[in-house]
Design an enzyme around this catalytic site. Structure first.
Site, PDB file in Angstrom:
ATOM      1  N   LEU A 113       0.824  -1.210   0.000  1.00  0.00           N
ATOM      2  CA  LEU A 113       0.000   0.000   0.000  1.00  0.00           C
ATOM      3  C   LEU A 113       0.855   1.256   0.000  1.00  0.00           C
ATOM      4  O   LEU A 113       0.544   2.233  -0.686  1.00  0.00           O
ATOM      5  CB  LEU A 113      -0.889   0.023   1.242  1.00  0.00           C
ATOM      6  CG  LEU A 113      -1.752  -1.208   1.522  1.00  0.00           C
ATOM      7  CD1 LEU A 113      -2.498  -1.032   2.829  1.00  0.00           C
ATOM      8  CD2 LEU A 113      -2.723  -1.437   0.387  1.00  0.00           C
ATOM      9  N   GLY A 114       1.901   1.235   0.810  1.00  0.00           N
ATOM     10  CA  GLY A 114       2.752   2.413   0.944  1.00  0.00           C
ATOM     11  C   GLY A 114       3.985   2.071   1.745  1.00  0.00           C
ATOM     12  O   GLY A 114       4.069   0.996   2.333  1.00  0.00           O
ATOM     13  N   THR A 150      -3.770   5.037   4.555  1.00  0.00           N
ATOM     14  CA  THR A 150      -2.405   4.594   4.248  1.00  0.00           C
ATOM     15  C   THR A 150      -1.441   5.773   4.389  1.00  0.00           C
ATOM     16  O   THR A 150      -0.384   5.648   5.017  1.00  0.00           O
ATOM     17  CB  THR A 150      -2.330   3.979   2.836  1.00  0.00           C
ATOM     18  OG1 THR A 150      -3.196   2.850   2.812  1.00  0.00           O
ATOM     19  CG2 THR A 150      -0.921   3.549   2.488  1.00  0.00           C
ATOM     20  N   GLU A 154       1.647   6.132   6.918  1.00  0.00           N
ATOM     21  CA  GLU A 154       3.021   6.374   6.430  1.00  0.00           C
ATOM     22  C   GLU A 154       3.575   7.688   6.966  1.00  0.00           C
ATOM     23  O   GLU A 154       4.767   7.772   7.295  1.00  0.00           O
ATOM     24  CB  GLU A 154       3.051   6.364   4.898  1.00  0.00           C
ATOM     25  CG  GLU A 154       2.579   5.077   4.244  1.00  0.00           C
ATOM     26  CD  GLU A 154       3.230   3.818   4.760  1.00  0.00           C
ATOM     27  OE1 GLU A 154       4.355   3.894   5.296  1.00  0.00           O
ATOM     28  OE2 GLU A 154       2.605   2.748   4.654  1.00  0.00           O
ATOM     29  N   HIS A 157       4.951   7.082  10.283  1.00  0.00           N
ATOM     30  CA  HIS A 157       6.338   6.584  10.234  1.00  0.00           C
ATOM     31  C   HIS A 157       7.318   7.735   9.943  1.00  0.00           C
ATOM     32  O   HIS A 157       8.385   7.828  10.559  1.00  0.00           O
ATOM     33  CB  HIS A 157       6.506   5.535   9.138  1.00  0.00           C
ATOM     34  CG  HIS A 157       5.932   4.193   9.425  1.00  0.00           C
ATOM     35  ND1 HIS A 157       6.129   3.516  10.603  1.00  0.00           N
ATOM     36  CD2 HIS A 157       5.187   3.356   8.642  1.00  0.00           C
ATOM     37  CE1 HIS A 157       5.521   2.324  10.535  1.00  0.00           C
ATOM     38  NE2 HIS A 157       4.943   2.213   9.363  1.00  0.00           N
ATOM     39  N   HIS A 163       5.235   0.704  14.359  1.00  0.00           N
ATOM     40  CA  HIS A 163       3.996  -0.067  14.472  1.00  0.00           C
ATOM     41  C   HIS A 163       3.703  -0.322  15.953  1.00  0.00           C
ATOM     42  O   HIS A 163       4.635  -0.490  16.753  1.00  0.00           O
ATOM     43  CB  HIS A 163       4.134  -1.394  13.721  1.00  0.00           C
ATOM     44  CG  HIS A 163       4.271  -1.208  12.235  1.00  0.00           C
ATOM     45  ND1 HIS A 163       5.191  -1.891  11.483  1.00  0.00           N
ATOM     46  CD2 HIS A 163       3.593  -0.389  11.377  1.00  0.00           C
ATOM     47  CE1 HIS A 163       5.067  -1.510  10.215  1.00  0.00           C
ATOM     48  NE2 HIS A 163       4.117  -0.600  10.115  1.00  0.00           N
ATOM     49  N   ASP A 174       7.333  -0.114  21.086  1.00  0.00           N
ATOM     50  CA  ASP A 174       7.170   0.887  20.023  1.00  0.00           C
ATOM     51  C   ASP A 174       7.654   2.263  20.510  1.00  0.00           C
ATOM     52  O   ASP A 174       7.456   3.266  19.836  1.00  0.00           O
ATOM     53  CB  ASP A 174       5.721   0.958  19.535  1.00  0.00           C
ATOM     54  CG  ASP A 174       4.763   1.467  20.609  1.00  0.00           C
ATOM     55  OD1 ASP A 174       5.176   1.600  21.792  1.00  0.00           O
ATOM     56  OD2 ASP A 174       3.598   1.741  20.266  1.00  0.00           O
ATOM     57  N   VAL A 176       6.545   4.045  22.798  1.00  0.00           N
ATOM     58  CA  VAL A 176       5.434   4.904  23.201  1.00  0.00           C
ATOM     59  C   VAL A 176       4.767   4.235  24.398  1.00  0.00           C
ATOM     60  O   VAL A 176       4.308   3.093  24.307  1.00  0.00           O
ATOM     61  CB  VAL A 176       4.417   5.089  22.052  1.00  0.00           C
ATOM     62  CG1 VAL A 176       3.174   5.825  22.521  1.00  0.00           C
ATOM     63  CG2 VAL A 176       5.070   5.822  20.876  1.00  0.00           C
ATOM     64  N   ASP A 212      -8.875   0.686   6.677  1.00  0.00           N
ATOM     65  CA  ASP A 212      -8.979   2.143   6.858  1.00  0.00           C
ATOM     66  C   ASP A 212     -10.145   2.541   7.767  1.00  0.00           C
ATOM     67  O   ASP A 212     -10.010   3.440   8.606  1.00  0.00           O
ATOM     68  CB  ASP A 212      -9.132   2.840   5.500  1.00  0.00           C
ATOM     69  CG  ASP A 212      -7.804   2.969   4.765  1.00  0.00           C
ATOM     70  OD1 ASP A 212      -6.811   2.330   5.173  1.00  0.00           O
ATOM     71  OD2 ASP A 212      -7.759   3.723   3.763  1.00  0.00           O
TER      72      ASP A 212
HETATM   73  N1  ARG Z   1       1.673  -1.953   5.185  1.00  0.00           N
HETATM   74  C1  ARG Z   1       1.969  -0.557   5.108  1.00  0.00           C
HETATM   75  C2  ARG Z   1       3.069  -0.170   6.096  1.00  0.00           C
HETATM   76  O1  ARG Z   1       3.436  -0.893   6.985  1.00  0.00           O
HETATM   77  C3  ARG Z   1       0.727   0.311   5.225  1.00  0.00           C
HETATM   78  C4  ARG Z   1      -0.422  -0.160   6.037  1.00  0.00           C
HETATM   79  C5  ARG Z   1      -1.585   0.822   5.915  1.00  0.00           C
HETATM   80  N2  ARG Z   1      -2.829   0.341   6.461  1.00  0.00           N
HETATM   81  C6  ARG Z   1      -4.032   0.828   6.099  1.00  0.00           C
HETATM   82  N3  ARG Z   1      -5.119   0.419   6.660  1.00  0.00           N
HETATM   83  N4  ARG Z   1      -4.154   1.732   5.171  1.00  0.00           N
HETATM   84  O2  ARG Z   1       3.667   0.896   6.018  1.00  0.00           O
HETATM   85 ZN    ZN Z   2       3.830   0.690   8.607  1.00  0.00          ZN
HETATM   86 CA    CA Z   3       3.741   0.898  23.712  1.00  0.00          CA
END
Ligand code: ARG
Ligand code: ZN
Ligand code: CA
Length: 241
Positions: A113-114, A150, A154, A157, A163, A174, A176, A212
């Site tokens: 996805l990203g 997404t 991202e 990050h 995560h 994480d 946090v 989402d």
């Molecule tokens: N798998 C991707 C990542 O770890 C994006 C996950 C996005 N999830 C969503 N529900 N849009 O960066």
């Molecule tokens: Zn991610």
């Molecule tokens: Ca935590």
């Protein structure tokens, strides 16, 4: 206290067909979701269960579309090796990465996805990449990833969030404190409570892997971790005038 942080956004649309050459309206729909999610004005925030309601954070980060760059390409997928971030590869070079968030919208392929670069890396590749069908909420979008989350994930990050399961077992952090420990991603739309590592998972956090429609909060601890980047001497201090 840095107040509202304003992040200019450069969107690079690298397309191989008309669908991938997403509309201005689709881009605007994504910017709107980022602003809702990072200000906790998203309508679905009301679904946060009471256990976590007090942890919902308005990160006080605002995104404004600064420029859209469109590049036609013969390439049908780009992978995750940053090739799209260089004009010399038929992609598009980052624009003022020390003062803007660069988002490349191109077909990554492989069901991805990203992906994002964490702070502190090479400025030429700083930013996030999202496949067009998972970007924004209208136009060429694909359920269940048609809610613009997404990019929210991202950009999380890009602002140093991991995560929520820490990419490891229960004790893997994480970094946090207020996101409960977990040992693996959650997918789909989990019911509450989902118990792992002897606590209820914050499955509705943007940094899990759920659909989402099923992610709708950052936590206070995540907000602090993101905003720390902008403090004097921090890796994103150059964004603050
Ligand atoms: N798998 C991707 C990542 O770890 C994006 C996950 C996005 N999830 C969503 N529900 N849009 O960066
Ligand atoms: Zn991610
Ligand atoms: Ca935590």
């Amino acid at each position: 206290n840095l107040g509202t942080l304003n992040i200019p956004v450069i969107v690079h649309v690298i397309y191989n067909n008309a669908n991938e050459n997403i509309s201005a309206q689709q881009i605007d729909s994504q910017i709107a979701v980022l602003n809702e999610d990072f200000r906790a004005t998203n309508g679905d925030v009301s679904q946060v269960p009471s256990e976590f309601a007090g942890l919902v954070a308005d990160s006080n980060i605002n995104f404004s579309l600064s420029q859209v760059i469109r590049v036609a390409s013969t390439r049908t997928s780009w992978g995750t090796n940053d090739a799209m971030k260089y004009a010399s590869n038929g992609g598009s070079d980052a624009v003022t990465p020390n003062a803007a968030l660069n988002i490349w919208v191109c077909n990554i392929g492989g069901g991805i996805l990203g992906y994002a670069q964490f702070p502190g890396g090479n400025s030429n590749t700083d930013g996030v990449v999202v496949s067009p069908q998972y970007f924004g909420t209208t136009g060429f979008v694909s359920s269940p990833f048609d809610g613009g989350r997404t990019a929210t994930h991202e950009v999380g990050h890009w602002l140093n969030l991991r995560h929520i399961w820490g990419d490891g077992r229960c004790r893997q952090d994480d970094f946090v404190a207020d996101t409960p420990s977990s040992d693996a991603p959650n997918y789909g739309c989990p019911s509450y409570p989902t118990v792992n590592c002897r606590s209820n998972d914050m499955t509705m956090n943007y940094m899990d892997y759920v659909n989402d429609d099923c992610m709708y909060m950052f936590s206070q601890g995540q907000k602090e971790r993101m905003r720390a980047l902008f403090a004097s001497g921090g890796p994103r201090a150059t964004f603050v005038n």
